[in-house]
Write a protein that holds these residues in place. Structure first.
Motif, PDB file in Angstrom:
ATOM      1  N   ALA A  21       0.837  -1.208   0.000  1.00 15.36           N
ATOM      2  CA  ALA A  21       0.000   0.000   0.000  1.00 15.36           C
ATOM      3  C   ALA A  21       0.869   1.254   0.000  1.00 15.36           C
ATOM      4  O   ALA A  21       0.560   2.231  -0.685  1.00 15.36           O
ATOM      5  CB  ALA A  21      -0.928  -0.006   1.211  1.00 15.36           C
ATOM      6  N   LEU A  22       1.966   1.232   0.751  1.00 13.63           N
ATOM      7  CA  LEU A  22       2.835   2.402   0.855  1.00 13.63           C
ATOM      8  C   LEU A  22       3.792   2.539  -0.324  1.00 13.63           C
ATOM      9  O   LEU A  22       4.401   3.597  -0.514  1.00 13.63           O
ATOM     10  CB  LEU A  22       3.635   2.338   2.158  1.00 13.63           C
ATOM     11  CG  LEU A  22       2.814   2.494   3.437  1.00 13.63           C
ATOM     12  CD1 LEU A  22       3.672   2.215   4.658  1.00 13.63           C
ATOM     13  CD2 LEU A  22       2.189   3.877   3.505  1.00 13.63           C
ATOM     14  N   ARG A  27      -0.407   6.958  -2.946  1.00 18.54           N
ATOM     15  CA  ARG A  27      -0.824   6.560  -1.590  1.00 18.54           C
ATOM     16  C   ARG A  27       0.209   7.010  -0.563  1.00 18.54           C
ATOM     17  O   ARG A  27      -0.154   7.464   0.530  1.00 18.54           O
ATOM     18  CB  ARG A  27      -1.027   5.049  -1.513  1.00 18.54           C
ATOM     19  CG  ARG A  27      -2.298   4.600  -2.194  1.00 18.54           C
ATOM     20  CD  ARG A  27      -2.634   3.181  -1.865  1.00 18.54           C
ATOM     21  NE  ARG A  27      -1.739   2.217  -2.456  1.00 18.54           N
ATOM     22  CZ  ARG A  27      -1.922   1.644  -3.640  1.00 18.54           C
ATOM     23  NH1 ARG A  27      -2.969   1.952  -4.377  1.00 18.54           N
ATOM     24  NH2 ARG A  27      -1.070   0.760  -4.088  1.00 18.54           N
ATOM     25  N   ARG A  28       1.484   6.901  -0.906  1.00 18.10           N
ATOM     26  CA  ARG A  28       2.522   7.334   0.031  1.00 18.10           C
ATOM     27  C   ARG A  28       2.420   8.841   0.274  1.00 18.10           C
ATOM     28  O   ARG A  28       2.577   9.310   1.404  1.00 18.10           O
ATOM     29  CB  ARG A  28       3.908   6.949  -0.474  1.00 18.10           C
ATOM     30  CG  ARG A  28       4.973   7.070   0.600  1.00 18.10           C
ATOM     31  CD  ARG A  28       6.303   6.462   0.210  1.00 18.10           C
ATOM     32  NE  ARG A  28       6.787   6.913  -1.083  1.00 18.10           N
ATOM     33  CZ  ARG A  28       6.780   6.168  -2.193  1.00 18.10           C
ATOM     34  NH1 ARG A  28       6.319   4.932  -2.163  1.00 18.10           N
ATOM     35  NH2 ARG A  28       7.237   6.646  -3.328  1.00 18.10           N
ATOM     36  N   MET A  31      -0.522   9.368   2.628  1.00 15.41           N
ATOM     37  CA  MET A  31      -0.151   8.925   3.980  1.00 15.41           C
ATOM     38  C   MET A  31       0.829   9.894   4.630  1.00 15.41           C
ATOM     39  O   MET A  31       0.725  10.182   5.830  1.00 15.41           O
ATOM     40  CB  MET A  31       0.468   7.526   3.945  1.00 15.41           C
ATOM     41  CG  MET A  31      -0.521   6.411   4.014  1.00 15.41           C
ATOM     42  SD  MET A  31      -1.563   6.422   5.498  1.00 15.41           S
ATOM     43  CE  MET A  31      -0.364   6.171   6.800  1.00 15.41           C
ATOM     44  N   HIS A  62      -7.258   4.839  -3.589  1.00 18.83           N
ATOM     45  CA  HIS A  62      -6.076   4.924  -2.714  1.00 18.83           C
ATOM     46  C   HIS A  62      -6.478   4.888  -1.242  1.00 18.83           C
ATOM     47  O   HIS A  62      -5.866   4.170  -0.445  1.00 18.83           O
ATOM     48  CB  HIS A  62      -5.272   6.191  -3.006  1.00 18.83           C
ATOM     49  CG  HIS A  62      -4.488   6.145  -4.276  1.00 18.83           C
ATOM     50  ND1 HIS A  62      -4.017   4.986  -4.842  1.00 18.83           N
ATOM     51  CD2 HIS A  62      -4.066   7.144  -5.097  1.00 18.83           C
ATOM     52  CE1 HIS A  62      -3.346   5.262  -5.949  1.00 18.83           C
ATOM     53  NE2 HIS A  62      -3.370   6.568  -6.130  1.00 18.83           N
ATOM     54  N   TYR A  63      -7.506   5.644  -0.875  1.00 20.37           N
ATOM     55  CA  TYR A  63      -7.962   5.640   0.512  1.00 20.37           C
ATOM     56  C   TYR A  63      -8.466   4.253   0.911  1.00 20.37           C
ATOM     57  O   TYR A  63      -8.222   3.793   2.024  1.00 20.37           O
ATOM     58  CB  TYR A  63      -9.061   6.682   0.748  1.00 20.37           C
ATOM     59  CG  TYR A  63      -8.524   8.065   1.034  1.00 20.37           C
ATOM     60  CD1 TYR A  63      -7.732   8.307   2.151  1.00 20.37           C
ATOM     61  CD2 TYR A  63      -8.835   9.130   0.205  1.00 20.37           C
ATOM     62  CE1 TYR A  63      -7.244   9.569   2.431  1.00 20.37           C
ATOM     63  CE2 TYR A  63      -8.349  10.400   0.474  1.00 20.37           C
ATOM     64  CZ  TYR A  63      -7.557  10.612   1.584  1.00 20.37           C
ATOM     65  OH  TYR A  63      -7.082  11.869   1.855  1.00 20.37           O
ATOM     66  N   LEU A  66      -5.468   1.984   1.539  1.00 21.99           N
ATOM     67  CA  LEU A  66      -4.829   2.334   2.813  1.00 21.99           C
ATOM     68  C   LEU A  66      -5.648   1.825   3.996  1.00 21.99           C
ATOM     69  O   LEU A  66      -5.102   1.300   4.968  1.00 21.99           O
ATOM     70  CB  LEU A  66      -4.637   3.851   2.912  1.00 21.99           C
ATOM     71  CG  LEU A  66      -3.645   4.464   1.927  1.00 21.99           C
ATOM     72  CD1 LEU A  66      -3.701   5.987   1.982  1.00 21.99           C
ATOM     73  CD2 LEU A  66      -2.225   3.962   2.189  1.00 21.99           C
ATOM     74  N   ARG A  67      -6.970   1.962   3.901  1.00 18.93           N
ATOM     75  CA  ARG A  67      -7.854   1.486   4.984  1.00 18.93           C
ATOM     76  C   ARG A  67      -7.815  -0.025   5.088  1.00 18.93           C
ATOM     77  O   ARG A  67      -7.693  -0.587   6.182  1.00 18.93           O
ATOM     78  CB  ARG A  67      -9.287   1.980   4.750  1.00 18.93           C
ATOM     79  CG  ARG A  67     -10.254   1.578   5.838  1.00 18.93           C
ATOM     80  CD  ARG A  67     -11.643   2.164   5.638  1.00 18.93           C
ATOM     81  NE  ARG A  67     -12.157   2.071   4.283  1.00 18.93           N
ATOM     82  CZ  ARG A  67     -12.739   0.990   3.777  1.00 18.93           C
ATOM     83  NH1 ARG A  67     -12.879  -0.100   4.496  1.00 18.93           N
ATOM     84  NH2 ARG A  67     -13.183   0.997   2.543  1.00 18.93           N
ATOM     85  N   LEU A  71      -3.807   0.937   7.613  1.00 21.76           N
ATOM     86  CA  LEU A  71      -3.039   2.149   7.866  1.00 21.76           C
ATOM     87  C   LEU A  71      -3.884   3.313   8.371  1.00 21.76           C
ATOM     88  O   LEU A  71      -3.392   4.157   9.116  1.00 21.76           O
ATOM     89  CB  LEU A  71      -2.287   2.566   6.601  1.00 21.76           C
ATOM     90  CG  LEU A  71      -1.125   1.651   6.255  1.00 21.76           C
ATOM     91  CD1 LEU A  71      -0.761   1.771   4.785  1.00 21.76           C
ATOM     92  CD2 LEU A  71       0.072   1.970   7.138  1.00 21.76           C
TER      93      LEU A  71
END
Length: 110
Positions: A21-22, A27-28, A31, A62-63, A66-67, A71
């Motif tokens: 994800a990162l 996405r990074r 974050m 992207h959200y 991450l979820r 994260l």
């Protein structure tokens, strides 16, 4: 009425999923903006700050990634989405990971 969106438990965090994800630059960037800023925050505000130039469907994706990686936590309030980094959960499962990948948090308490 606010409702929390589904997220994984701390015990089910997978390092490969978190790092994947990162690894994606968009996405990074999201974050990093979340990690270094104040929280909780409306996800639209983060997108404006990060100025990624991505479409809304891409940002939503992207959200979600991450979820689902664990994260962030997301609370839906009508059309708004309020996000919070799961700092304590990540630190408990993977100590030092977020700081190593995203850098030192600017608004840390003294």
């Amino acid at each position: 009425m606010p409702r929390a969106l589904p997220e994984p438990s701390v015990d089910s965090f997978d390092l490969t999923v978190v790092l994947s994800a990162l690894a994606e630059p968009g996405r990074r960037a999201l974050m990093t903006e979340l990690y270094r800023g104040s929280e909780p925050i409306d996800c639209a505000v983060v997108v404006e700050k990060a100025d990624l130039g991505l479409s809304n469907p891409t940002i939503s994706h992207h959200y979600r990634v991450l979820r689902e990686a664990g994260l962030i936590s997301t609370v839906a309030e009508g059309r708004r989405r309020i996000v919070t980094v799961r700092r304590d959960d990540m630190e408990r499962r993977f100590p030092g990971l977020l700081n190593a990948v995203l850098g030192t948090r600017q608004n840390q308490p003294a």
